[in-house]
Enzyme design. Structure first.
Site, PDB file in Angstrom:
ATOM      1  N   CYS A   1      -0.433  -2.468   0.426  1.00 58.06           N
ATOM      2  CA  CYS A   1      -0.318  -1.159   1.089  1.00 58.06           C
ATOM      3  C   CYS A   1      -0.258  -0.042   0.056  1.00 58.06           C
ATOM      4  CB  CYS A   1       0.920  -1.120   1.978  1.00 58.06           C
ATOM      5  SG  CYS A   1       0.919  -2.377   3.266  1.00 58.06           S
ATOM      6  N   ASP A   2       0.474  -0.269  -1.010  1.00 56.95           N
ATOM      7  CA  ASP A   2       0.558   0.674  -2.125  1.00 56.95           C
ATOM      8  C   ASP A   2      -0.836   0.903  -2.705  1.00 56.95           C
ATOM      9  OD1 ASP A   2       2.647   1.540  -4.682  1.00 56.95           O
ATOM     10  OD2 ASP A   2       0.605   0.957  -5.219  1.00 56.95           O
TER      11      ASP A   2
END
Length: 166
Positions: free
Chosen positions: A60-61
């Site tokens: 997600c980062d």
């Protein structure tokens, strides 16, 4: 409905899958200042909506950073990242990560976005990884439901779809 797994375990998605050519469903999410944001708030613009399970996890980062970097390559496009993380956590993460070209939005309150776009994971109360492009007339021009939530989306296809949308 899209068939999604999370860490190779099947999950149940709530809501209806959106398809290319359909009018995008409305939703209400929260900005980092707790103000409400709806589809209507971004009307008249191309939107690339990046959906992630949790902003401060590895994939997600990377996904959020990638779309932040690509923002310069897709002019006249608003890039939104939606997760169920609290707005405070999103704001803190963006500040620490130097994210300035993506607006993070929280669907934690009532899963309005998740259910409207068919990405709310019933078993985990998280959102499945997905990417949508919505044109300035609120029509979905690109929809990718990533089959395994821990995998990356097709960044190039999403960016090309955003460039092509009017």
């Amino acid at each position: 409905m899209a068939s999604i797994t999370f860490k190779n375990n099947p999950v149940t998605l709530l809501g209806s899958e959106v398809k290319v050519g359909e009018k995008a469903p409305n939703f209400t999410v929260l900005a980092n200042d707790l103000s409400e944001v709806t589809l209507e708030n971004t009307k008249g613009k191309v939107r690339l909506i990046s959906v992630v399970p949790s902003i401060d996890t590895g994939v997600c980062d990377q996904q959020t950073r990638r779309f932040n970097e690509e923002a310069a390559n897709v002019p006249n496009t608003e890039i939104l990242t939606v997760s169920v993380d609290l707005p405070f956590a999103q704001k803190r993460w963006c500040a620490a990560a130097g994210i300035e070209n993506v607006q993070t939005l929280s669907d934690h309150r009532d899963l309005s976005f998740g259910e409207a776009f068919g990405v709310a994971i019933k078993e985990l109360r998280l959102l499945a990884r997905a990417v949508f492009v919505i044109d300035s007339n609120d029509v979905v021009t690109y929809a990718e439901y990533v089959s395994e939530a821990t995998n990356h989306p097709n960044y190039e296809a999403a960016i090309e779809a955003a460039k092509a949308a009017k």
